[in-house]
Design an enzyme around this catalytic site. Structure first.
Site, PDB file in Angstrom:
ATOM      1  CG  ASP A 142     -24.733  34.840 -28.543  1.00 14.89           C
ATOM      2  OD1 ASP A 142     -23.625  33.937 -28.360  1.00 14.89           O
ATOM      3  OD2 ASP A 142     -25.348  35.452 -29.200  1.00 14.89           O
TER       4      ASP A 142
ATOM      5  CG  HIS B 139     -23.592  32.729 -31.512  1.00 15.63           C
ATOM      6  ND1 HIS B 139     -22.688  33.719 -31.008  1.00 15.63           N
ATOM      7  CD2 HIS B 139     -23.533  33.111 -32.908  1.00 15.63           C
ATOM      8  CE1 HIS B 139     -21.847  34.207 -31.941  1.00 15.63           C
ATOM      9  NE2 HIS B 139     -22.599  34.146 -33.059  1.00 15.63           N
TER      10      HIS B 139
ATOM     11  CG  ASP C 115     -25.364  34.590 -35.751  1.00 18.25           C
ATOM     12  OD1 ASP C 115     -26.219  33.828 -35.202  1.00 18.25           O
ATOM     13  OD2 ASP C 115     -24.636  35.341 -35.340  1.00 18.25           O
ATOM     14  CD  GLU C 116     -20.605  35.771 -35.800  1.00 19.24           C
ATOM     15  OE1 GLU C 116     -19.944  36.379 -36.231  1.00 19.24           O
ATOM     16  OE2 GLU C 116     -21.068  35.753 -34.774  1.00 19.24           O
TER      17      GLU C 116
ATOM     18  CE1 TYR D 190     -25.457  44.131 -37.017  1.00 25.39           C
ATOM     19  CE2 TYR D 190     -23.661  43.320 -35.935  1.00 25.39           C
ATOM     20  CZ  TYR D 190     -24.722  43.085 -36.861  1.00 25.39           C
ATOM     21  OH  TYR D 190     -24.973  41.823 -37.133  1.00 25.39           O
TER      22      TYR D 190
ATOM     23  CB  THR E 110     -24.962  43.858 -24.544  1.00 26.99           C
ATOM     24  OG1 THR E 110     -25.201  42.626 -24.457  1.00 26.99           O
ATOM     25  CG2 THR E 110     -26.203  44.807 -25.306  1.00 26.99           C
TER      26      THR E 110
HETATM   27  C1  ACM Z   1     -24.196  38.777 -35.953  1.00 22.47           C
HETATM   28  O1  ACM Z   1     -23.957  39.715 -35.792  1.00 22.47           O
HETATM   29  N1  ACM Z   1     -23.488  37.777 -35.657  1.00 22.47           N
HETATM   30  C2  ACM Z   1     -25.577  38.317 -36.517  1.00 22.47           C
END
Ligand code: ACM
Length: 538
Positions: A198, A269, A335-336, A427, A477
């Site tokens: 990440d 990321h 993602d993102e 989550y 985390t």
């Molecule tokens: C995520 O929570 N960005 C998969």
């Protein structure tokens, strides 16, 4: 005197509460207390009918040694006259001859002279062992050590039962990763999603690209407090797993019937990659740092440039990752990915034109398709977060639905396998209490919401619902800096998750679950698990 003692013992057996199993099995009949089985030091044997059952037998023997200080012996010799034996038998459980043979199915029969676990495959026998452990008293001094007499028939509701751990925002060493995997196994989960890369750290040795760990595994500080934070602590943080360590963890998980799915994030990321190799960014001349602040939209961030150089690099990384992990599935993130960087990049805009793509979403889709083709060429399947739907889904991709269920529903309608992990329910980095004991992500996810989560959306037809492969809990985390806090955030929400994914839907009952948790907490006390003690308060 002897008869008085016997009486005392018998009456104490009679007071045993009904077995408190988590997850609740498909079917359980409780036997008579005189049929309870006694585990005795140096005389109880564990028999395996097939060498493939050895990991399950060894798991049980070492659990008994560690927590009850008793020595049991393993035998591979069949002997019908044995009087004190736990049999692990590789055979299709007789009492559940359904049409479909499920390798995770088992039967468990406890009688005074023997315990018998039957399954057509080792995974089922392992789950039988996990249930057997829960039939023992949750205390280290239970002599004689009794197993409650029961007849159980059991199999999971979902084939994919997962739990994730982010080791990028904070690093956890392999001894804790093994512990974590053990916890998943004891809850009959079968996939560990290892979030290895990440913005905040790259955590896996890649021999061809050593700067990924030499540079990308370390950051110079982390923000203080809840994002956007109150300054930077200036404390260097990092670490990574060598390939030898990864192999050790994979073997440990395989012995517990857990497949590890590695996640290599792209195209967003990726700040840890870009700190090591800025030439793979949209601004190749600008030096970059491993990110120190959470969130993705700050001006220091960037994403992977969709260049041939980047794809070659990713293919080399994935080649090593795929050689290491036997998992048929590779998670490629997706993602993102902030599109501002591609909007500002002449190369990216030119590529959009050249390939006839609609926009930056089209470019994201092009990126994932290209990676999927490479991963598929090695005989593996990609999993991605639901953003991989944007601009068109790659042909064989599995979707992890995290921004609610919308992505999962859309993917199931397109006949793609789906793993449900919506952030409002799955989550576990969100607070368990309205005011939690320490800093957490600023959202609230009480135990009841996890427990009552239903992974199959009601809007799907029965044919579409078949594409819901299962579900997963995620543990990010940013605000979890040590193993004790991982456990605090995990337990007992992991118990709730296990029942969502394993138990038949009509068997779920939150009030009854909370009752069963009481014994589970005592077991956690025995095992030294740091669950959230606040649940003990009335
Ligand atoms: C995520 O929570 N960005 C998969």
């Amino acid at each position: 005197m002897l008869s008085a003692l016997l009486c005392l013992q018998l009456s104490s057996f009679a007071q045993y509460p009904a077995p408190s199993l988590i997850p609740q099995p498909v079917e359980m009949k409780i036997g008579r207390t005189e049929d309870n089985f006694t585990i005795a030091n140096n005389s109880t044997q564990v028999f395996i009918s097939d060498s493939s059952l050895r990991p399950s037998a060894e798991f049980f023997i070492s659990f008994i040694k560690k927590h009850y200080l008793l020595d049991l012996t393993l035998t591979t010799t069949a002997d019908p006259n044995r009087k004190n034996v736990i049999n692990l038998i590789k055979e299709y459980p007789a009492q559940q001859r359904t049409n479909i043979e499920n390798p995770e199915q088992y039967s468990l029969e406890v009688r005074a002279k023997s315990v018998s676990i039957r399954s057509s495959a080792p995974a089922g026998a392992f789950y039988g062992i996990q249930t057997l452990i829960q039939l023992l008293p949750p205390s280290a001094k239970p002599f004689p050590l009794q197993v409650k007499a029961v007849n159980i028939t059991d199999f999971p509701r979902f084939a994919y039962r997962g739990m994730h751990l982010d080791v990028s925002r904070h690093f956890f060493d392999i001894s804790f990763i093994k512990k974590y995997i053990n916890y998943l196994a004891m809850h009959k989960l079968n996939y560990f999603h290892w979030h290895l890369t990440d913005d905040h750290g790259w955590r896996i040795e890649i021999k061809k690209h050593p700067r990924l760990t030499a540079v990308g595994a370390w950051r110079d500080g982390s923000i203080i407090g809840l994002y956007p934070g109150k300054g930077n602590d200036g404390i260097r943080h990092g670490g990574y797993y060598t390939q030898a360590e990864v192999k050790e963890v994979i073997k440990y998980a395989a012995d517990r019937y857990i497949t590890i799915i590695p996640e290599i994030e792209m195209p967003g990321h990726s700040m840890a990659v870009l700190a090591a190799y800025p030439e793979l960014s949209t601004t190749p001349k600008q030096p970059k740092k491993v990110a120190e602040t959470w969130g993705i939209f700050n001006k220091f961030n960037n994403v992977l440039l969709p260049s041939d150089q980047t794809f070659n690099f990713l293919e080399e990384v994935l080649t090593e990752v795929m050689a290491l992990f036997p998992s048929p599935y590779i998670h490629i993130g997706g993602d993102e990915c902030s599109k501002i960087w591609w909007k500002q990049s002449a190369f990216s805009q030119q590529l959009i034109k050249e390939k006839g793509l609609k926009d930056e979403n089209g470019l994201q889709s092009y990126f994932i398709h290209r990676i999927e083709k490479f991963v598929n060429s090695k005989g593996k399947t990609i999993i991605g977060w639901d953003e991989i739907l944007d601009g068109g889904l790659a042909p064989n991709a599995i979707v992890m639905s995290w921004r609610g269920e919308k992505g999962g529903i859309a993917a199931a309608k397109q006949k793609h396998k789906v793993i449900m992990t919506p952030e409002n329910f799955m989550y576990f980095n969100h607070s368990q209490f309205l005011k939690d004991d320490s800093l957490t992500a600023a959202r609230y996810l009480p135990l009841a919401d996890v427990y009552n989560y239903e992974p199959v959306p009601a809007v799907l037809t029965p044919a579409e619902a078949k594409y819901i492969w299962g579900g997963q809990g995620n543990l990010w985390t940013e605000y979890i800096t040590n193993p004790a806090k991982v456990e605090y955030m995990l337990f007992p929400r992991l118990d709730a998750l296990s029942e969502v994914l394993w138990s038949p839907k009509p068997k779920r009952n939150f009030v009854n679950f909370k009752e069963r948790l009481k014994e589970q907490f005592r077991r956690y006390d025995m095992m030294g698990v740091n669950y959230s003690k606040r649940y003990l308060k009335p």
